[in-house]
Write a protein that holds these residues in place. Structure first.
Motif, PDB file in Angstrom:
ATOM      1  N   ARG A 206      12.652  20.096 -37.177  1.00 27.97           N
ATOM      2  CA  ARG A 206      12.087  18.556 -36.392  1.00 27.97           C
ATOM      3  C   ARG A 206      13.430  17.812 -35.970  1.00 27.97           C
ATOM      4  O   ARG A 206      14.430  17.892 -36.715  1.00 27.97           O
ATOM      5  N   ASP A 207      13.177  17.351 -34.756  1.00 30.29           N
ATOM      6  CA  ASP A 207      14.339  16.504 -34.052  1.00 30.29           C
ATOM      7  C   ASP A 207      15.846  17.142 -34.103  1.00 30.29           C
ATOM      8  O   ASP A 207      16.418  16.599 -34.006  1.00 30.29           O
ATOM      9  N   ALA A 208      15.948  18.492 -34.109  1.00 33.93           N
ATOM     10  CA  ALA A 208      17.295  19.220 -34.256  1.00 33.93           C
ATOM     11  C   ALA A 208      17.544  19.895 -33.071  1.00 33.93           C
ATOM     12  O   ALA A 208      16.501  20.376 -32.302  1.00 33.93           O
ATOM     13  N   THR A 209      18.636  20.354 -32.756  1.00 34.18           N
ATOM     14  CA  THR A 209      19.001  20.984 -31.391  1.00 34.18           C
ATOM     15  C   THR A 209      19.958  22.109 -31.586  1.00 34.18           C
ATOM     16  O   THR A 209      20.873  21.926 -32.304  1.00 34.18           O
ATOM     17  N   LEU A 210      19.801  23.122 -31.046  1.00 42.52           N
ATOM     18  CA  LEU A 210      20.498  24.186 -30.779  1.00 42.52           C
ATOM     19  C   LEU A 210      21.063  24.575 -29.521  1.00 42.52           C
ATOM     20  O   LEU A 210      20.116  24.604 -28.750  1.00 42.52           O
ATOM     21  N   SER A 235      12.147  19.450 -31.303  1.00 44.56           N
ATOM     22  CA  SER A 235      13.165  20.207 -31.555  1.00 44.56           C
ATOM     23  C   SER A 235      13.837  20.790 -30.085  1.00 44.56           C
ATOM     24  O   SER A 235      12.865  20.717 -29.136  1.00 44.56           O
ATOM     25  N   ARG A 236      15.080  21.005 -29.829  1.00 44.58           N
ATOM     26  CA  ARG A 236      15.375  21.439 -28.449  1.00 44.58           C
ATOM     27  C   ARG A 236      16.239  22.746 -28.564  1.00 44.58           C
ATOM     28  O   ARG A 236      16.997  22.783 -29.455  1.00 44.58           O
ATOM     29  N   GLY A 237      16.231  23.443 -27.483  1.00 43.34           N
ATOM     30  CA  GLY A 237      16.930  24.661 -27.557  1.00 43.34           C
ATOM     31  C   GLY A 237      17.558  24.883 -26.172  1.00 43.34           C
ATOM     32  O   GLY A 237      16.736  24.932 -25.263  1.00 43.34           O
ATOM     33  N   GLU A 238      18.846  24.967 -26.311  1.00 38.25           N
ATOM     34  CA  GLU A 238      19.753  25.087 -25.090  1.00 38.25           C
ATOM     35  C   GLU A 238      20.167  26.699 -25.284  1.00 38.25           C
ATOM     36  O   GLU A 238      21.201  26.871 -25.826  1.00 38.25           O
TER      37      GLU A 238
END
Length: 395
Positions: A206-210, A235-238
């Motif tokens: 939750r609300d994390a970014t990789l 959540s976000r993935g780049e």
């Protein structure tokens, strides 16, 4: 030590291919069989969906399930004092919380790595310097399973740098807890005879970014396949990648981004340059927007620049959408030679053709290099690109 267990059985786990058979072959990334047991997978022949673009004969040493000698890979870890380092046997959490092998080299690496290194960033800690793990191959077969865990609300950058030579099967298990921000960079600077098959699997909560970056320059055959599940709301993935394939090199990435939670966002961009006879790159991008991933915003793209005759890039984007309630989703792919208009524009302003070509390539690849966020590494990668371009001019 608890016994190694297998993932739920999936029909077609053995022998699936694109050819005619008694069953419909596995076509989508989400349907691939997974198991911790190497015996659940047959040795790839090159006819399977996930191997048909790979020179399997050159990877054959990684398909044998037997122990490798110790010390083939020399490891050096440079890290701030806050980093926690441990060893995890089979069954020791969080090892296996996210990772489930989906091919034979990954299952063998899981089995053979009896004490997996854990790199843990403590909760609420922002590391002042990147964690740099240098792995230097000294020749021979090596297996590895590494776990990277960013605890809630932590911030860190972890860089894996691969040099020397080896026949290396590697798993990287990545767990990004609630509110954490993790950048993980894998740089392949192997010698020309190295073989490297890596499976990276991640879960972002939750609300994390990789931010996950793959940079492949060296090695004879390099196959780095990242799989990222955006499980938590917000959540976000780049996922970014850069490859520069030279004569005889095969550089490959099969990327999987699974939007599972609500209000998730994803950005996938891989770029590659190729030069020389037999230079080859393969990029396969799969994005799955699951039935509960409402409010998703996702885009994937692959761009390739072919610099000489005899080089070939393969690019296959795929998109599965299982809900209609999304903000946006799309994919794109393009492979081509130099833009003649760009070259003409630069030459018309007095820039020599070789310098104009250099500027075009640097401008094309710079977008990925600058996403790493580690100045020293970025400078080294620009220097490596310059070196590759000098080799093209010297031909």
């Amino acid at each position: 030590m608890s016994p190694v267990t297998s993932a739920p059985a999936v029909p077609g786990a053995k022998g699936h291919s694109d050819g005619a058979g008694a069953f419909v072959p596995v076509q989508t990334r989400s349907e691939r069989p997974r198991s911790y047991d190497p015996a659940a997978f047959e040795a790839p022949t090159g006819r399977e969906v996930n191997w048909k673009h790979t020179p399997t004969a050159r990877l054959a040493p990684l398909f044998a399930d037997h122990a490798a000698p110790r010390g083939v890979i020399e490891v050096d870890v440079q890290a701030p004092a806050e980093l926690v380092q441990e060893r995890l046997g089979h069954g020791a959490a969080p090892r296996g919380e996210v990772f489930q092998p989906e091919d034979l080299p990954a299952a063998i690496a899981w089995k053979q790595e009896t004490e997996a290194p854990l790199l843990r960033i403590p909760a609420g800690v922002e590391l002042s310097e990147p964690v740099v793990v240098t792995l230097r191959g000294t020749g021979g077969l090596a297996h590895a399973h590494v776990v990277v865990e960013a605890l809630p609300n932590s911030h860190a950058t972890v860089v894996f740098r691969h040099t020397g030579t080896a026949q290396h099967a590697q798993n990287v298990e990545i767990i990004v807890r609630d509110g954490a921000h993790l950048t993980l960079v894998s740089v392949q600077e192997w010698d020309d005879d190295a073989v490297h098959a890596a499976s990276h699997q991640a879960r972002v909560e939750r609300d994390a970014t990789l931010r996950h970056v793959v940079v492949s320059f060296g090695g004879g055959v390099v196959r780095v396949n990242p799989s990222v599940e955006l499980s938590g709301t917000g959540s976000r993935g780049e996922l970014y990648g850069l490859s520069y394939s030279d004569s005889g090199q095969h550089l490959e990435s099969q990327v999987y981004l699974h939007h599972k939670g609500a209000e998730t966002s994803g950005d996938v961009l891989y770029k590659g340059a190729l030069q020389g006879e037999g230079a080859r790159s393969v990029w396969i991008g799969d994005v799955l927007i699951g039935p509960d991933a409402v409010g998703t915003d996702s885009y994937e793209a692959n761009r390739n620049l072919v610099l000489t005759d005899g080089a070939r890039a393969e690019s296959i984007p795929n998109l599965e959408i299982e809900t209609g309630d999304i903000r946006g989703a799309g994919h794109a792919s393009a492979t081509g030679r130099f833009d003649d208009e760009q070259l003409f524009y630069l030459q018309a302003r007095g820039i020599r053709e070789d310098e104009a070509r250099r500027l075009v390539v640097l401008g094309f690849l710079a977008e990925i290099v600058q996403k790493i966020g580690v100045e020293e590494l970025e400078a080294e990668l620009f220097a490596a690109i310059e070196k590759e371009l000098a080799m093209e001019v010297a031909r």
